[in-house]
Design a protein around this motif. Structure first.
Motif, mmCIF file in Angstrom:
data_model
loop_
_atom_site.group_PDB
_atom_site.id
_atom_site.type_symbol
_atom_site.label_atom_id
_atom_site.label_comp_id
_atom_site.label_asym_id
_atom_site.label_seq_id
_atom_site.Cartn_x
_atom_site.Cartn_y
_atom_site.Cartn_z
ATOM 1 N N VAL A 36 0.889 -1.158 0.000
ATOM 2 C CA VAL A 36 0.000 0.000 0.000
ATOM 3 C C VAL A 36 0.927 1.207 0.000
ATOM 4 N N ILE A 37 0.771 2.062 -1.013
ATOM 5 C CA ILE A 37 1.703 3.177 -1.184
ATOM 6 C C ILE A 37 0.959 4.438 -1.602
ATOM 7 N N SER A 38 1.481 5.576 -1.199
ATOM 8 C CA SER A 38 0.929 6.848 -1.650
ATOM 9 C C SER A 38 1.051 6.935 -3.159
ATOM 10 N N ASP A 39 0.051 7.519 -3.802
ATOM 11 C CA ASP A 39 0.063 7.660 -5.253
ATOM 12 C C ASP A 39 0.897 8.889 -5.625
ATOM 13 N N LEU A 40 2.207 8.693 -5.633
ATOM 14 C CA LEU A 40 3.157 9.772 -5.880
ATOM 15 C C LEU A 40 3.455 9.924 -7.362
ATOM 16 N N ASP A 41 3.762 11.151 -7.782
ATOM 17 C CA ASP A 41 4.095 11.426 -9.182
ATOM 18 C C ASP A 41 5.196 10.497 -9.670
ATOM 19 N N GLY A 42 4.930 9.798 -10.748
ATOM 20 C CA GLY A 42 5.936 8.970 -11.386
ATOM 21 C C GLY A 42 6.083 7.571 -10.812
ATOM 22 N N VAL A 43 5.692 7.377 -9.569
ATOM 23 C CA VAL A 43 5.899 6.087 -8.918
ATOM 24 C C VAL A 43 5.012 5.012 -9.541
ATOM 25 N N ARG A 44 3.739 5.307 -9.711
ATOM 26 C CA ARG A 44 2.818 4.324 -10.302
ATOM 27 C C ARG A 44 3.303 3.943 -11.701
ATOM 28 N N ASN A 45 3.662 4.926 -12.517
ATOM 29 C CA ASN A 45 4.132 4.631 -13.879
ATOM 30 C C ASN A 45 5.370 3.745 -13.861
ATOM 31 N N PHE A 46 6.293 4.014 -12.948
ATOM 32 C CA PHE A 46 7.503 3.208 -12.850
ATOM 33 C C PHE A 46 7.166 1.758 -12.519
ATOM 34 N N TYR A 47 6.350 1.558 -11.487
ATOM 35 C CA TYR A 47 6.019 0.193 -11.077
ATOM 36 C C TYR A 47 5.220 -0.545 -12.153
ATOM 37 N N VAL A 48 4.242 0.119 -12.754
ATOM 38 C CA VAL A 48 3.436 -0.522 -13.794
ATOM 39 C C VAL A 48 4.309 -0.914 -14.984
ATOM 40 N N SER A 49 5.262 -0.064 -15.335
ATOM 41 C CA SER A 49 6.133 -0.333 -16.478
ATOM 42 C C SER A 49 7.197 -1.387 -16.200
ATOM 43 N N ASN A 50 7.600 -1.526 -14.956
ATOM 44 C CA ASN A 50 8.748 -2.379 -14.645
ATOM 45 C C ASN A 50 8.460 -3.617 -13.809
ATOM 46 N N ILE A 51 7.317 -3.659 -13.153
ATOM 47 C CA ILE A 51 7.000 -4.807 -12.299
ATOM 48 C C ILE A 51 5.620 -5.318 -12.684
ATOM 49 N N LYS A 52 5.586 -6.375 -13.443
ATOM 50 C CA LYS A 52 4.324 -6.929 -13.927
ATOM 51 C C LYS A 52 3.611 -7.701 -12.825
ATOM 52 N N ASN A 53 2.291 -7.548 -12.789
ATOM 53 C CA ASN A 53 1.425 -8.271 -11.851
ATOM 54 C C ASN A 53 1.754 -8.019 -10.379
ATOM 55 N N ALA A 54 2.284 -6.859 -10.074
ATOM 56 C CA ALA A 54 2.598 -6.524 -8.684
ATOM 57 C C ALA A 54 1.308 -6.216 -7.935
ATOM 58 N N PHE A 55 1.238 -6.643 -6.683
ATOM 59 C CA PHE A 55 0.089 -6.324 -5.850
ATOM 60 C C PHE A 55 0.394 -5.019 -5.121
ATOM 61 N N ILE A 56 -0.039 -3.916 -5.740
ATOM 62 C CA ILE A 56 0.178 -2.590 -5.158
ATOM 63 C C ILE A 56 -1.146 -1.838 -5.185
ATOM 64 N N LYS A 57 -1.530 -1.298 -4.059
ATOM 65 C CA LYS A 57 -2.697 -0.430 -3.962
ATOM 66 C C LYS A 57 -2.195 0.976 -3.706
ATOM 67 N N TYR A 58 -2.666 1.906 -4.528
ATOM 68 C CA TYR A 58 -2.235 3.295 -4.442
ATOM 69 C C TYR A 58 -3.294 4.115 -3.705
ATOM 70 N N VAL A 59 -2.840 4.980 -2.807
ATOM 71 C CA VAL A 59 -3.738 5.826 -2.036
ATOM 72 C C VAL A 59 -3.505 7.279 -2.438
ATOM 73 N N GLU A 60 -4.589 7.934 -2.809
ATOM 74 C CA GLU A 60 -4.510 9.337 -3.220
ATOM 75 C C GLU A 60 -4.003 10.192 -2.067
ATOM 76 N N LEU A 61 -3.065 11.066 -2.373
ATOM 77 C CA LEU A 61 -2.491 11.961 -1.366
ATOM 78 C C LEU A 61 -3.486 13.034 -0.950
ATOM 79 N N PRO A 62 -3.394 13.480 0.299
ATOM 80 C CA PRO A 62 -4.172 14.656 0.686
ATOM 81 C C PRO A 62 -3.564 15.885 0.013
ATOM 82 N N LYS A 63 -4.353 16.906 -0.150
ATOM 83 C CA LYS A 63 -3.797 18.163 -0.672
ATOM 84 C C LYS A 63 -2.785 18.682 0.352
#
Length: 107
Positions: A36-63
């Motif tokens: 479970v990770i904060s949905d940070l700029d660039g992080v989701r794209n990196f993991y999706v592009s480089n780690i297939k079928n990873a179990f990651i849940k992204y949580v939207e950051l507060p303002k």
């Protein structure tokens, strides 16, 4: 030593407001943890592009009011979402907790 800690847990949480590309979640996943990770700029794209079928849940950051000072009302929602995901994905360690409904912003 970290491997032993990861192996004794089901979920790894990285609730950060700012990160580069964190490698710690990759270590946790290698030991079988869900992430479970904060949905940070660039992080989701990196993991999706480089780690297939990873179990990651992204949580939207507060303002953020500034670099590391979140809006208190949204921080509460952020914390609730993280708690919900922990309860769902690690039921053995949270068996006595009631699972609250997901607030807006949960993925």
């Amino acid at each position: 030593m970290l491997c032993d800690i990861y192996n004794n847990h089901e979920v790894f949480v990285l609730p950060s407001f700012s990160e580069g590309i964190p490698m710690v979640p990759i270590e946790a996943m290698a030991c079988g943890c869900k992430v479970v990770i904060s949905d940070l700029d660039g992080v989701r794209n990196f993991y999706v592009s480089n780690i297939k079928n990873a179990f990651i849940k992204y949580v939207e950051l507060p303002k953020l009011l500034n670099y590391d000072n979140p809006n208190e009302n949204e921080l509460t929602t952020f914390e609730q979402v993280v708690h919900c995901l922990l309860t769902i994905y690690s039921p053995s360690s949270h068996s006595s907790l009631h699972t609250p409904a997901f607030p807006t912003g949960a993925y």
